[in-house]
Structures are given as structure tokens and as C-alpha cells.
Design an enzyme around this catalytic site. Structure first.
Site, PDB file in Angstrom:
ATOM      1  N   ASP A 140      -7.294   4.080   9.395  1.00  0.00           N
ATOM      2  CA  ASP A 140      -8.669   4.381   8.678  1.00  0.00           C
ATOM      3  C   ASP A 140      -8.873   3.209   7.763  1.00  0.00           C
ATOM      4  O   ASP A 140     -10.084   2.552   7.488  1.00  0.00           O
ATOM      5  CB  ASP A 140      -8.864   5.493   7.746  1.00  0.00           C
ATOM      6  CG  ASP A 140      -8.902   6.597   8.802  1.00  0.00           C
ATOM      7  OD1 ASP A 140      -9.558   6.637   9.955  1.00  0.00           O
ATOM      8  OD2 ASP A 140      -8.723   7.864   8.190  1.00  0.00           O
TER       9      ASP A 140
ATOM     10  N   HIS B 137       0.712  -1.196  -0.001  1.00  0.00           N
ATOM     11  CA  HIS B 137      -0.023   0.033   0.040  1.00  0.00           C
ATOM     12  C   HIS B 137       0.911   1.267  -0.003  1.00  0.00           C
ATOM     13  O   HIS B 137       0.319   2.417   0.279  1.00  0.00           O
ATOM     14  CB  HIS B 137      -0.933  -0.005   1.191  1.00  0.00           C
ATOM     15  CG  HIS B 137      -2.135   0.666   0.875  1.00  0.00           C
ATOM     16  ND1 HIS B 137      -3.388   0.214   0.170  1.00  0.00           N
ATOM     17  CD2 HIS B 137      -2.451   2.040   1.525  1.00  0.00           C
ATOM     18  CE1 HIS B 137      -4.318   1.037   0.242  1.00  0.00           C
ATOM     19  NE2 HIS B 137      -3.769   2.306   0.985  1.00  0.00           N
TER      20      HIS B 137
ATOM     21  N   GLU C  74     -11.953  13.257  13.700  1.00  0.00           N
ATOM     22  CA  GLU C  74     -11.383  13.415  12.420  1.00  0.00           C
ATOM     23  C   GLU C  74     -12.178  14.534  11.563  1.00  0.00           C
ATOM     24  O   GLU C  74     -12.970  15.392  12.294  1.00  0.00           O
ATOM     25  CB  GLU C  74     -11.502  12.041  11.465  1.00  0.00           C
ATOM     26  CG  GLU C  74     -10.384  11.523  11.998  1.00  0.00           C
ATOM     27  CD  GLU C  74      -9.888  10.240  10.846  1.00  0.00           C
ATOM     28  OE1 GLU C  74     -10.260  10.257   9.602  1.00  0.00           O
ATOM     29  OE2 GLU C  74      -9.298   9.337  10.931  1.00  0.00           O
TER      30      GLU C  74
END
Length: 547
Positions: A178, A110, A294
Site C-alpha cells: 500500500d 520502515h 481490501e
């Protein structure tokens, strides 16, 4: 035959087997380094260990790309380890080789700018599935120690699988990212942040112990008390000092459900004031604070929903125009409250008491209620939808920044209301964190202020007629943002940093550079590991004795 003779015979046999494995290992690597890619493509080469070394084109092709899809670097081979000892032998071979080769650990792939790639080296697939196809599973499954309150996990384990294992015991880690389809070793090599960071700190502040294979091939256990210098170096160390093969993660009782709330702001200073107030409550009792804080920026007339989360029903979309923003910028506060059956009766009152202290736009509060697991895994559900439309495997020119609180208003004016115009092609996150939740002894660098903001441009480059969605346009815009901050004297730090020269890296680490360099020379003196970060160049000019 006497017992002494039997013991001697067993010892000699063991020594012969070990010597044979080592000789085979070095012979194979000498062959690979010498002949390069002329090895038979479909051949799986035995390394003298339980894992598999592959030069299969499909394996090498997969390891040559990452989530960013902006660079392609093909390795010489891909290694699928069956144990930490396998990785230790591989790195020892690299360290002791006269010709030398590099080694990069790859989790879920990633990274954005090729950080887990290596040119003509060996990629270690920490989270790959090839092992199961070959008949053996993961090197180690998560092991939960319920009474002690922690879990031991393989470095390549994905956080989603850690969660599934701990929930069987009613427990869960405290700090998250997340997106849960990331490897434990990958996030701990960076920091690992989400809306819980204001309260618990990043994931690197929530680790009890690590097993690490250094750039010398040494397999060491480290913690606050044992090999503490290596422990703090590896946490946030961008893979420069060792490969994490095991992590011991603290756990807490897992809540059952989450109340998820969003509220809109048109005034940036009011928005940041409320965010900073909420993170200042980190020391208060659980009933007097949110569990997650957030936010995100909305710079066009698109839906308030986005691929990060299925918050609003597709049958009932909410648009910016419904709040009379007149094409301006809106800011969305995003908070959650965890609860279970024992606290369900008081949750409404606790939330109302907190919301009364905030100054969001009237009538702009939206709430939803869902299981704890569904909230944590919210991004993956949208990943599945985007994959079905061919919109996931596209270039991702992401830019993640830590911006000091004292300059966040300048950033808003110059970037959100300036450079971006009124178009974007992905979420823009913004939320503050408390610096005292970050351990200064780790390798991570953050702005030198008590509070700093993550600003994350999570854009996707799409092949459409819209020029503002192209890779060229978005990468140019990223450069504009960095140039603006530099010209304005905004002393930000990149998160998941990408620099191309050692001078830029030295500037990035600032006062920590001397320590970072010293640690590199101590734990990876030949600069074998994680060369895709482009911090150090490998040194293969000096022949070292094998370890």
C-alpha cells in the site's frame, strides 16, 4: 618488454592492490572494534572499497531509529555501499574477524520494532542518500528489459522509483504494497502484500531472480533453477540468510486509470462473505473480477476517510453517523478496477455486474476515478500532510496479523466489538488472501487454511490528553489482542513478526522452524546478519578463517 612480462606485471599489480585493500579493511575493522566510538566523529573512514564507512553521529543517530520509534539501538558505524561487491567485502570482514561484528541492511527504515537495527555493529544503508552527497549515485539504476518483461533493480531501490522507471516503458510490477516508499529488499524479506495479493500473490511470489550476499560474504545469484534453496530462504526470510542486492521483477502492461470504490457494511458475516466471494474470482477473466480487494474497520464516530487515502473531498466529509450505525462497528469494502482508453466504454458495465452480486448497505457506495500512479501512491500524499502537522514522526505500535478464516468471526467479536471499545487512532485493515498464491517453499509462515485474513492495526501514538492515544495504552492493547487470541485458541501468525526469544520464534515458524534453523546454519553460521530480529544470537567465540 614482451607481452608475457607485461601480463605478469599487471597481474602482480592487481594482486598487490587487492591484498592492500583487504589488509586495510581488516585493519580498519580491528581499529573500530577495539576503540569503539573514540574514532573521530566527523571522519569518513575508507574501507578499501568504493563506498563509505561513516561514524558520523548524525548517520549513526538516523540508523538507530526506525518508523516504529519505539526502540533506539545505535550502531558502531554506517556503511554506504557503492556496489554489491562493497557489501560482500564488508560481510566477509565480519565473518572472518576473530572479534566479530554484526551487519544489518536498512532500506527506508520502515520497520516497527528495530528489525533493521544492530547494537555496536554496522548498518548498511541500502536506500540512503549519502552517496549522492559524496559524489556518486545509486549502485545501480533500474534496468527495464521491455521485450523480456522484467526489470532488474538494486535491493535498496524504493518501489516508487521502480514504478517510475517501468512506466516509461508502459509497464509495471504486478504485486504491490500500500505504501511505495519501501525498499525492494525490505519488502521481499517479509512478503510484500496489498489488495492485489488475492490475484497475483504477495511480492515474494513475483520474483524471477535475486543477487544475494550471504552471511559468509558470498555473492550469489539465485532463482528457481539456480541456488534455489537460498532463493526460497531469502524470500520472506527476515534478512536472516543474506542481503538482497538485486531483484529481477516481472512486469505487465500498466493500466492508465483506476476506478476506486468503497461500500459499507454493518454485518460482519455479510462483509466477509462478499470479500471471500471477490477473491474467489482470481482465476476469472479480467473483465469478471476486481483488480484490488481490501477493506477496513471503523470503530468510532470519526470520518470514514483516514490517512491511508484521500478518498473523500475535505469539503464533503462522510461520517459514520450518517449511516445510523449508532456508535457500532462498520466495515468498509474497498475495491478497484483498472482500465485504459480501450476498455473505458465497458468499465461501468463490468463494475455494475460485480456490485450486483454484493450485499452492502444501500446508498453506501462511493466512487472516485484517478490515474493509476495516483492510486498506487495514495498513502504518500497523506504522509506529506501529516508531516506538515508533525503527526508522522511519532511512535507507531503497529500490529499485523494473519488470522485463519475459520476464526475471523471470533476475532471480530472479541477484538473489534470487544477490546477496542469505540476508539482507535489509526486505520484497521482487514482483507482475505488465497493461500495457494503463496509459495510454501519460502520462509514465510501463514495459517494452515485455504483462506486467511490480514488484520492490520496501523495506529499512531500521539501526545494528547486522550489516554487511548498514548503509546503505553496502545502497546497494552496489542498485548491484550494477542492474549485474547492465545486464550481463544486462534492459531494466527504475525506478519512483520516481533518476538523476543528463540522459543517464541520456534513457535512462530512451527513446522518450518527446523528448516529455518538449518538454512541459518548454512548461509549465516555466525549469525552476523539482521540481529535486530532477535531470532539468533551472534557467535564470535570461534575464530574462523577469512573467506
Amino acid at each position: 618488454m614482451c607481452e608475457r612480462e607485461k601480463d605478469t606485471k599487471r597481474t602482480n599489480k592487481s594482486n598487490i592492490e587487492m591484498a592492500t585493500k583487504l589488509l586495510l579493511t581488516f585493519a580498519i575493522y580491528r581499529l573500530i572494534v577495539t576503540v569503539g566510538l573514540t574514532v573521530e566523529p566527523t571522519e569518513l573512514i575508507r574501507l578499501g572499497v568504493d563506498g563509505q564507512l561513516s561514524v558520523d553521529p548524525s548517520d549513526r543517530e538516523k540508523a538507530s531509529l526506525d518508523f516504529g520509534m519505539m526502540s533506539r539501538v545505535e550502531p558502531l558505524a554506517v556503511f554506504h555501499p557503492a556496489s554489491a561487491e562493497d557489501i560482500s567485502r564488508l560481510v566477509k570482514a565480519a565473518y572472518g574477524s576473530a572479534r566479530g561484528f554484526t551487519v544489518s541492511a536498512r532500506g527506508h527504515g520502515h520497520s516497527i520494532n528495530g528489525q533493521a537495527q544492530t547494537n555496536k555493529g554496522v548498518v548498511v544503508e541500502m536506500s540512503g542518500s549519502r552517496g549522492r552527497r559524496l559524489g556518486f549515485g545509486k549502485p545501480a539504476l533500474p534496468r527495464v528489459f521491455e521485450e523480456e518483461g522484467y526489470v532488474d533493480v538494486w535491493g535498496g531501490e524504493l518501489w516508487i522509483d521502480v514504478l517510475r522507471s517501468t512506466l516509461e516503458h508502459g509497464l509495471a510490477p504486478k504485486s504491490w504494497t500500500d505504501y511505495l516508499y519501501l525498499s525492494v529488499g525490505g519488502t521481499l524479506s517479509n512478503a510484500g502484500i496489498s489488495g492485489q495479493a488475492f490475484n497475483h500473490g504477495p511480492q515474494i511470489s513475483n520474483v524471477y531472480q535475486l543477487d544475494v550476499v550471504t552471511g559468509k560474504g558470498e555473492a550469489l545469484t539465485c532463482s528457481e533453477e539456480q541456488n534455489s534453496e537460498l532463493f526460497h530462504a531469502v524470500l520472506g526470510g527476515l534478512g536472516q540468510f543474506g542481503i538482497i542486492t538485486r531483484a529481477r521483477i516481472p512486469l505487465e502492461p500498466a493500466p492508465q486509470r483506476v476506478r476506486w470504490i468503497r461500500a459499507l457494511y454493518s454485518n460482519f458475516s455479510v462483509f466477509t462473505k462478499d470479500q471471500e466471494f471477490l477473491i474467489s474470482l482470481h482465476g476469472h477473466p479480467a473483465s469478471q473480477k476486481f483488480d484490488y480487494v481490501e477493506g477496513f474497520v471503523i470503530v468510532d464516530d470519526g470520518l470514514i476517510n483516514n490517512w491511508r487515502s484521500s478518498f473523500f473531498s475535505p469539503r464533503n466529509p462522510v461520517k459514520i453517523t450518517s449511516f445510523n450505525a449508532n456508535g457500532g462497528v462498520l466495515y468498509c469494502l474497498e475495491v478497484t478496477k483498472n482500465y485504459d482508453e480501450s476498455s473505458a466504454n465497458s468499465i461501468d458495465q463490468e463494475i455494475e455486474a460485480l456490485l450486483e452480486k454484493l450485499d452492502f448497505m444501500p446508498t453506501s457506495v462511493f466512487t472516485t476515478d484517478l490515474p493509476y500512479v495516483d492510486f498506487l501512491d495514495r498513502v504518500h500524499k497523506n504522509e506529506v500532510k501529516l508531516r506538515s502537522k508533525g503527526l508522522w514522526d511519532v511512535p507507531h505500535p503497529w500490529l499485523n496479523l494473519f488470522v485463519p478464516r475459520s476464526r475471523i468471526a471470533d476475532f471480530d467479536k472479541g477484538v473489534f466489538k470487544g477490546i477496542l471499545g469505540n476508539k482507535t487512532s489509526g486505520p484497521i485493515l482487514i482483507y482475505p488472501m488465497n493461500k495457494d498464491k503463496w509459495d510454501h517453499r519460502t520462509s514465510v509462515v501463514t495459517p494452515d487454511e485455504d483462506v486467511f485474513y490480514l488484520v492490520a492495526f496501523l495506529r499512531s501514538a500521539l501526545d494528547t490528553a486522550d489516554e487511548t492515544q498514548t503509546l503505553e495504552y496502545l502497546t497494552h492493547q496489542n498485548r491484550q489482542i494477542l492474549r485474547f487470541c492465545d486464550d481463544a485458541g486462534i492459531r494466527l501468525k504475525q506478519y512483520l513478526p516481533h518476538h523476543t526469544t528463540q522459543e517464541e520464534w520456534a513457535d512462530h515458524f512451527g513446522d518450518k522452524w527446523a528448516q529455518f534453523y538449518h538454512r541459518k546454519m548454512e548461509y549465516d553460521p555466525r549469525s552476523i546478519l539482521a540481529t535486530g530480529q532477535r531470532i539468533f544470537k551472534p557467535s564470535f567465540t570461534t575464530t574462523l578463517a577469512s573467506c
